[in-house]
Write an enzyme that holds these catalytic residues in place. Sequence first.
Site, PDB file in Angstrom:
ATOM      1  N   CYS A 170       0.816  -1.204   0.000  1.00  0.00           N
ATOM      2  CA  CYS A 170       0.000   0.000   0.000  1.00  0.00           C
ATOM      3  C   CYS A 170       0.857   1.263   0.000  1.00  0.00           C
ATOM      4  O   CYS A 170       2.079   1.193   0.090  1.00  0.00           O
ATOM      5  CB  CYS A 170      -0.908   0.019   1.215  1.00  0.00           C
ATOM      6  N   CYS A 206       2.835   1.633   3.138  1.00  0.00           N
ATOM      7  CA  CYS A 206       4.023   0.769   3.186  1.00  0.00           C
ATOM      8  C   CYS A 206       5.189   1.468   2.504  1.00  0.00           C
ATOM      9  O   CYS A 206       6.305   1.471   3.015  1.00  0.00           O
ATOM     10  CB  CYS A 206       3.777  -0.546   2.460  1.00  0.00           C
ATOM     11  N   ASP A 246      14.744 -35.203  -8.171  1.00  0.00           N
ATOM     12  CA  ASP A 246      13.628 -35.103  -9.121  1.00  0.00           C
ATOM     13  C   ASP A 246      14.006 -34.365 -10.393  1.00  0.00           C
ATOM     14  O   ASP A 246      13.272 -34.423 -11.368  1.00  0.00           O
ATOM     15  CB  ASP A 246      12.460 -34.331  -8.489  1.00  0.00           C
ATOM     16  N   ASP A 248       6.359 -36.353  -6.367  1.00  0.00           N
ATOM     17  CA  ASP A 248       7.436 -36.734  -5.465  1.00  0.00           C
ATOM     18  C   ASP A 248       6.832 -36.664  -4.060  1.00  0.00           C
ATOM     19  O   ASP A 248       5.814 -36.014  -3.869  1.00  0.00           O
ATOM     20  CB  ASP A 248       8.584 -35.727  -5.644  1.00  0.00           C
ATOM     21  N   ASP A 266      10.449 -31.500  -6.043  1.00  0.00           N
ATOM     22  CA  ASP A 266      11.221 -30.373  -5.510  1.00  0.00           C
ATOM     23  C   ASP A 266      12.692 -30.674  -5.326  1.00  0.00           C
ATOM     24  O   ASP A 266      13.489 -29.758  -5.181  1.00  0.00           O
ATOM     25  CB  ASP A 266      10.654 -29.937  -4.160  1.00  0.00           C
TER      26      ASP A 266
END
Lengths: 52, 732
Positions: free
Chosen positions: B47, B50, B635, B449, B631
């Site tokens: 925002c 921020c 893999d 996985d 991950d």
Amino acid sequence: MEILGILIPVSLGLGALGLLAFVWALRGRQYEDPKGDAERILSKEWDDRPKP
Amino acid sequence: MSDAALHDHDVRLSACPACDAAPLAQRVAAGAGAHEDIILSLPTIYCATCISDVERALHAHPGVKTARVNLTLRRVTVDAPGLSAEDLIPVVERTGYEAHELDPAALSASRADRIGRDILMRIGVSGFAMMNIMILSVAVWSGAEAATRDMFHWISGAIALPTVVFAGQPFFSSAWRALKAGRLGMDVPISLALILASAISVYETIHSGHHAYFDAAVMLCFFLLIGRYLDYRTRAVARSAAEELTALEVPRAFRVTPAGDEPVPVAELVPGDLIRILPGARVPADGEIAQGTSEIDRSLLTGESVPVPAAPGAVLSAGEVNLTGPLILRVTAAGRDSSLARLTALVAAAESARGHYTSLAERASRLYSPLVHLLAFSSFLGWYWTTGDLRHSVNVAAAVLIITCPCALGLAVPAVVTAASGRLFRRGMLIKDGTALERLADVDCVVFDKTGTLTMGVPQVVSIEAIPVGMRPVALALAQGSSHPLSKALAQALRDAGATTVELEDLREVPGYGISGRWQGHEVRLGRADWLGADHGAGKISASWLSLGEGAPIRLEFTDRLRPGAESCVRELLASGRRVVLLSGDVAPVVQELAQRLGLAEWHAGVTPTEKAATVRELRVAGAHVLMVGDGLNDTAALAEAHVSISPASALDAARVASDIVLMGNDLSPVSDALETARGARSRIKENFAISVLYNIVAVPFAIAGLATPLMAALAMSLSSICVTLNALRLR
């Protein structure tokens, strides 16, 4: 029809003005953070003087 | 399209982080002398307040020259000579926003910005030209005659010719490249139409003809450039987010030297170096433990969910995580020679095996380009044959080229891909590859996985019932003293059950074994079975033991926590009739338990990385379109082998690079939605092709018959483009 001699250059000139403004904005990196700029305008922080 | 695919392919081939690390280190080294801006990622800002909070806090910090927040990218760039990110992160975090250091070398933002600005500039110029020429053209269409018409044509030409030369450059250069490679891409007919339309219009203007196509040529540039820009934006957003994930992991190691530890880039490590690995840190290079004992989490490499003990002499591989005690490692292989790099070589091999996927747009343009050229050429021949009028025949051929020009075709795919990936991005999925959406729509078999994908890779206590209520505070005090994942899980469970902590004396952690303390004169211990004098038994399920001084040690069992959304995701996938397979490197009892919990019939345990890739290949050869979700490093080869692949953001860098889509959040449920969105996107693309073909079927006979006017070309072009864009927007 003589009026065309004025109107055509005028319309072209206005269009070119818009194009120049666009190029200036693009060069000034004003398209870097569209979301942030939309939010920044709501902040009162730099309302009285520009950010240094 | 094909260029984009080629480009993406280049990016994907650099799947080897170790190969990337060397040039990265050079850049870091080169930049060390010069002063560089510090870039911090601020994932939670949203925002106006921020922005001003963060900027005000940073400006108030001594030494900060300027700080500028970019809300679109959720970053802040700070110019603060002499300060480092470590100095500034607490400053930002005091304002209440999370901040992470980003490695500026890994962000290629400036180059990407330049390309984007370049296309925008061309869109602006052609938009300006189009509007002005339209004003003049409307006058001609409504009946301007003789000298007035000629003058309007001359002015139009004066605006249009430079515009076409400038704005059409991306098409001309890409068409030239296609021709040199002996292909007819979408850009060859576009360039031909642009050149022919401009040339014939100049000729007609000189001979004060009725029809000039300056407006059509410029309009063509404008619409097609918008398509290009959408295409570029989608890839740029994905690329910057993917780069940010990489940039978050600043690759550093701590080398032990006589003068103390010095942080060095991982790429500068050489065999024989001694490096210190703190608890919780990832092992940066292969090596042998020289000093210290600890436990090692190997789940990212092997899929094992149980940490293994490590003592001097044990061999560690890059990518493993050190859990409890500090270790000093003697490097045996770094960079290119490490096991991490060897595994990524497997990825590169699988990548090239997957080959080049032909996207819908490419297939369409392959069919379309020859057809258009043939049509234009035969209508030219036909007219020349029957009338012998060269000027009129060329006019007709140009009209055919302009009318059939793929304005809508050029927008058909980018508009849909932008809308669909925007929708998936809001749901937390990042599409890295241009054709991933189309490939996702083909999927009929999903391979998961286990550790880190279906589960969080974070243990959870099965039950704390075994601990007497009176002793829970002691157990909590013990568990809090260690940062081992099992201890953390136990502490969390006890706190949730309402336990409060007590003071223990002599609390100390014995790396690799557990933690002990003294309470009311008894020694209390939490740790491994053999350390507590208990028998672990044959079970391979993670367990920790608690000894409270009196009686036998208590056995505490842990399971891996399911990733949120995993159950619903698997259920929806099974309900949609897709085959779901679980491949895990973990031991059988653990995998079986999970498969039963999720209702999965097909599961394989103890699968090695090569076997994973082989299984995926077998499925593919059998005709299945496999989506691989994984991950770990184990893999990566399978991810690259699959038709399309997804990895969570918590995955190892190599796995994220190897996959087409990255899941940004923790939740797994967007995966099944994504398959539906992808199907939707594919049917929109096909509808869009149908719409543009329909316009062509209506307009082309007029053009061939020599009845086409510039007005008709302008109408067909803009109407079909608008239809296609609106149809794509229905996806949002």
